[in-house]
Design a protein around this motif. Structure first.
Motif, short mmCIF file in Angstrom:
data_model
loop_
_atom_site.label_atom_id
_atom_site.label_comp_id
_atom_site.label_asym_id
_atom_site.label_seq_id
_atom_site.Cartn_x
_atom_site.Cartn_y
_atom_site.Cartn_z
N THR A 170 0.99 -0.60 -0.47
CA THR A 170 -0.31 -0.12 0.00
C THR A 170 0.69 1.58 0.00
OG1 THR A 170 -0.05 0.54 2.16
CG2 THR A 170 -1.93 -1.31 2.04
N ASP A 171 0.12 2.37 -0.23
CA ASP A 171 0.74 3.78 -0.34
C ASP A 171 1.13 4.38 0.98
OD1 ASP A 171 1.66 3.24 -2.95
OD2 ASP A 171 -0.88 4.26 -3.53
N ASP A 172 0.84 3.67 1.77
CA ASP A 172 0.49 4.32 3.65
C ASP A 172 1.80 4.22 4.23
OD1 ASP A 172 -2.12 3.98 3.53
OD2 ASP A 172 -2.07 2.04 4.32
N LEU A 173 3.41 3.40 3.98
CA LEU A 173 4.64 3.88 3.95
C LEU A 173 5.43 3.68 3.02
CD1 LEU A 173 4.60 2.46 7.51
CD2 LEU A 173 3.87 4.82 7.00
N SER A 174 5.07 4.75 1.63
CA SER A 174 5.55 4.81 1.05
C SER A 174 7.10 5.25 1.14
CB SER A 174 4.81 5.36 -0.46
OG SER A 174 4.84 6.34 0.01
N ASP A 175 7.26 5.82 2.41
CA ASP A 175 9.01 6.26 2.45
C ASP A 175 9.57 5.15 3.50
OD1 ASP A 175 8.22 8.61 1.90
OD2 ASP A 175 8.11 9.67 4.08
N VAL A 176 8.85 4.39 4.02
CA VAL A 176 9.79 2.91 3.95
C VAL A 176 10.37 2.03 3.13
CG1 VAL A 176 9.12 1.09 5.65
CG2 VAL A 176 8.26 3.36 6.40
N TYR A 177 9.10 1.92 2.54
CA TYR A 177 9.15 1.18 0.94
C TYR A 177 10.36 1.41 0.23
CZ TYR A 177 8.09 -1.56 -2.78
OH TYR A 177 8.44 -3.06 -4.29
N SER A 178 10.11 2.77 -0.19
CA SER A 178 11.79 3.74 -1.25
C SER A 178 13.04 4.05 0.03
CB SER A 178 11.53 4.72 -1.06
OG SER A 178 10.15 5.22 -1.67
N SER A 179 12.71 3.17 1.49
CA SER A 179 14.26 3.67 2.10
C SER A 179 14.28 1.38 2.03
CB SER A 179 13.94 3.24 3.77
OG SER A 179 13.44 5.20 3.88
N ILE A 180 13.40 1.42 2.58
CA ILE A 180 13.95 -0.68 1.61
C ILE A 180 14.80 -0.65 0.52
CG2 ILE A 180 13.43 -3.04 1.62
CD1 ILE A 180 11.20 -1.78 4.33
N LYS A 181 14.13 -0.20 -0.46
CA LYS A 181 14.40 -0.41 -1.56
C LYS A 181 15.03 0.16 -2.24
CE LYS A 181 12.56 0.32 -6.55
NZ LYS A 181 11.90 0.83 -7.55
N LYS A 182 15.67 1.40 -1.33
CA LYS A 182 17.23 2.65 -1.48
C LYS A 182 18.52 1.38 -0.60
CE LYS A 182 18.73 6.39 -1.25
NZ LYS A 182 18.63 8.02 -0.18
N LEU A 183 18.62 0.93 0.26
CA LEU A 183 19.12 -0.29 0.79
C LEU A 183 19.22 -0.71 0.20
CD1 LEU A 183 18.14 1.01 4.69
CD2 LEU A 183 20.07 1.28 3.66
N GLY A 184 18.28 -1.37 -0.60
CA GLY A 184 18.32 -3.08 -1.61
C GLY A 184 18.43 -4.17 -0.99
N LEU A 185 17.43 -4.15 0.19
CA LEU A 185 16.68 -4.84 0.95
C LEU A 185 15.31 -5.40 0.55
CD1 LEU A 185 18.58 -3.57 4.29
CD2 LEU A 185 19.32 -4.98 2.85
N LEU A 186 15.12 -4.87 -0.55
CA LEU A 186 13.15 -5.43 -0.89
C LEU A 186 13.03 -6.93 -1.02
CD1 LEU A 186 11.54 -3.16 -1.67
CD2 LEU A 186 11.93 -4.26 -3.77
N TYR A 187 14.44 -7.63 -0.97
CA TYR A 187 13.69 -8.75 -1.55
C TYR A 187 13.71 -9.93 -0.04
CZ TYR A 187 18.46 -10.44 0.17
OH TYR A 187 19.98 -9.32 1.36
#
Length: 709
Positions: A170-187
């Motif tokens: 969801t878009d509720d915590l898009s900042d957290v999702y972006s941070s996880i993606k930026k850190l390369g930890l999305l997997y």
């Protein structure tokens, strides 16, 4: 033998694809099954995965909603349903800009070839005579009921429950999702093998509490894990993990055959490729299979060494897909994995299964603290904008990474691999070519000027969406095309800053994207027609960006020395940033003279050629998207261009480009290219070559000869 079978299956898949495409043209009402858990509502738009009952094909369904009540109903609906309606059915759109996300390939990796757009939601009829899907519908509906239940949990527990237990973002915590993606930890946060492993072990240990032995618990996994595919969203990585577990358990417990993880991995990959030959086109699927293989081959190594080698193996694919990499990804993964196992996942599960606020609020507090920690880590220096490497480079470094494991003396291979990365980085960041890029930004304007070796990066307008009396419920939260197209292209070219951004005037279709672009790309200076910098509407957009007011300059032709490369021809005096005040810019691109006129009306064009009688242009960027209010016959004759570029959206509501404008160009013998038909248009000058034009309307670059007077 496997290659022969796959080649045969791929050819069969291609024939089926072309047959499905032929079924697009339908004139009668059609029936679609809409899965409750696949409905995504963003403002006044609904998107969902659906099943076309007449043709028995999966497709992507889109519709505009009538009112707020309908939006609320679709958000809360928890049972799948069928509808009868008229819809425009077509192949899934392909990208029209270089390095734009290829949605068509993504859909093909799921065996989805078609998209449908409901013409009039008011004419949609719900029907109840298609209920033959049984258990599948039950699992889809169960997933949606879980999602609605999780939405009532306190933040951010609701978000973690949705993404870790249901695979819904969801878009509720898009900042957290972006941070996880930026850190390369999305997997780590995507439903995959780790979650399946925990679920399988939890089930086996749970049934032991009731006197059932561990082996019997493993057999129960043969029933529970396939159901988890639907509950977890059915991503390819989840399907892979479940199939591998089911295969190993089934062979070991039922057939008494010892099956290794590597054999299971190979067999599952082969089965899924037979089902969908383009499975590996998806970035997530590529990483899932590659990292799983790396883990299987590194089972005997210590965690640090294994993590280093896994990151080395995944790096070229990550760069090819995301263009960025964090220097500390390996360190962060070593840090987050224990945190994920001991705190994030347990806090999420306990917060969900224990009723009331007894545990949900403390669990939410733990997760909020972890979220803040992840955002703090993402702000640390270490993120490298590498750019998009060539596919040849990716294959070479992957081969070298594998060879380092098989060769006794791997030092030379490490040196060669490091040299390859350095060479590719330099080639991307210091290109010997220069270019002017006319983005296909829809109904708007956005142009990039990039000099040789990236010495200077200039942008003229940013595009943006025009809103006509949009109500609050109609506004969408999705990413702007400034992020998905413009910023994405810049990152793919290794560009992380814009030296100067020219905003020709205040209209949203020219400036609305600059706040979202500035969140990803540093904008050092903004130049606007004098007077526009004082407008409240502009100041509001500036506050939403990362740009300071002191870096904004208002200009007229009376201001000298603003830019040594772009010559300013208009406005002559201060104004309000309207069409009449549009910046007119003239640029010499390696001897090719180009002119950009914003939305300047014909009266203003005539004033420009009166004041600057010596000015002409080889390439004319037509004013106001090809509207008849611009591009006067006198202006065209004076410019005497070899070609005209028109930036407008497909099937736009304004009828751009106007027939009168096209007749003006034709009468003066000026050929034209439109972004609506050609996609992205690029004027390029490579080392040792004459300038030429590339268009991307069919998803690939096509080179055209540049007509010059």
């Amino acid at each position: 033998m496997s290659c022969f079978i796959f080649a045969f299956r791929f050819e069969q898949w291609q024939r089926n694809y072309h047959e499905v495409i032929k079924t697009c043209q339908v004139n009668s009402a059609q029936h679609f099954l809409i899965y409750a858990d696949k409905i995504a509502v963003d403002g006044n738009m609904m998107k969902c995965d659906a099943f076309w009952i007449e043709k028995r094909e999966k497709l992507k369904l889109t519709a505009f909603l009538k009112n707020k009540e309908q939006q609320k109903e679709l958000k809360s609906i928890d049972d799948s349903f069928t509808i009868e309606c008229q819809a425009d059915i077509s192949p899934v759109n392909q990208p029209t800009n270089e390095n734009e996300f290829d949605y068509r390939k993504y859909c093909q990796s799921q065996n989805i070839f078609l998209s449908a757009f409901i013409k009039d939601w008011g004419s949609v009829q719900r029907v109840e005579n298609f209920q033959s899907f049984g258990p599948v519908l039950f699992l889809h509906d169960f997933r949606k009921k879980c999602a609605l239940s999780f939405q009532k949990l306190p933040e951010p527990l609701d978000w973690y429950a949705m993404i870790l237990l249901l695979g819904m973002r969801t878009d509720d915590l898009s900042d957290v999702y972006s941070s996880i993606k930026k850190l390369g930890l999305l997997y780590i946060f995507c439903l995959s093998g780790m979650h399946v492993f925990y679920l399988s072990n939890f089930l086996c240990r749970f049934v032991q509490k009731f006197g059932i032995d561990y082996e019997t618990g493993q057999l129960l996994n043969l029933i529970v894990l396939p159901c988890f595919i639907f509950v977890g969203g059915g991503s390819p990585s989840l399907i892979r993990a479940v199939m591998m577990n089911v295969l190993v358990i089934g062979c070991n417990r039922l057939l008494k055959i010892k099956l290794t993880s590597l054999t299971a991995w190979s067999f599952v990959l082969l089965i899924n490729l037979m089902s969908c030959p383009k499975l590996l086109l998806s970035f997530g699927t590529q990483l899932s299979y590659l990292l799983t293989l790396a883990i299987i081959l590194r089972q005997d190594e210590n965690q640090i060494a294994a993590s280093l080698k896994i990151n080395l193996l995944s790096l070229p694919i990550i760069l090819y897909q995301t263009y960025q990499w964090n220097l500390f990804t390996c360190l962060f993964s070593l840090m987050i994995l224990p945190l994920f196992e001991c705190m994030i996942l347990p806090a999420t599960v306990l917060g969900v299964i224990i009723p009331g606020h007894f545990l949900s609020r403390p669990c939410a507090l733990i997760l909020r603290t972890i979220s803040n920690f992840l955002q703090f880590l993402s702000r640390l220096p270490g993120n490298i904008v590498f750019g998009k490497p060539s596919l040849t480079f990716v294959l070479i470094v992957l081969f070298l990474a594998v060879m380092t494991e098989t060769q006794k003396n791997g030092l030379k291979l490490w040196i060669v691999m490091f040299t390859c990365y350095c060479a590719m980085f330099l080639a991307i960041h210091f290109p010997p070519s220069s270019e002017i890029v006319y983005f296909d930004i829809g109904q708007g304007d956005c142009t990039l000027i990039r000099s040789q070796f990236n010495r200077e990066v200039i942008m003229i307008d940013t595009g943006g969406k025009v809103s006509f009396n949009t109500q609050k419920w109609q506004k969408r939260k999705g990413r702007t095309n400034g992020e998905t197209i413009v910023a994405n292209y810049l990152l793919s070219k290794g560009i992380k800053k814009i030296d100067r951004l020219y905003l020709t005037h205040q209209d949203a279709d020219h400036v609305a994207n600059f706040p979202s672009i500035s969140q990803t790309i540093e904008i050092k200076q903004v130049i606007v027609p004098k007077g526009m910098e004082n407008l409240e509407s502009f100041k509001k957009r500036l506050e939403e960006s990362t740009i300071d007011l002191e870096n904004v300059i208002g200009v007229t032709t009376q201001d000298d020395g603003v830019d040594n490369d772009l010559r300013l021809l208009h406005p002559f005096e201060s104004g309000q940033g309207t069409n009449d005040d549009s910046l007119v810019l003239w640029y010499d691109f390696n001897g090719i003279k180009c002119i950009f006129t914003g939305d300047l009306p014909q009266v203003g064009e005539k004033e420009v050629i009166t004041k600057y009688p010596e000015i002409n242009a080889d390439i004319l960027k037509t004013g106001h998207h090809g509207s008849k209010t611009s591009t006067s016959p006198e202006f065209v004759r004076k410019m005497n261009p070899g070609i005209a570029i028109i930036s407008c959206g497909r099937n736009n509501r304004y009828g751009h480009p106007n027939q009168e404008t096209l007749e003006t160009l034709n009468n003066n013998g000026v050929p034209y290219l439109s972004t609506a038909n050609c996609g992205m248009i690029k004027l390029r000058k490579s080392f040792g070559e004459m300038p030429y034009i590339c268009v991307y309307g069919d998803g690939t670059a096509s080179r055209l000869n540049l007509p010059l007077r």
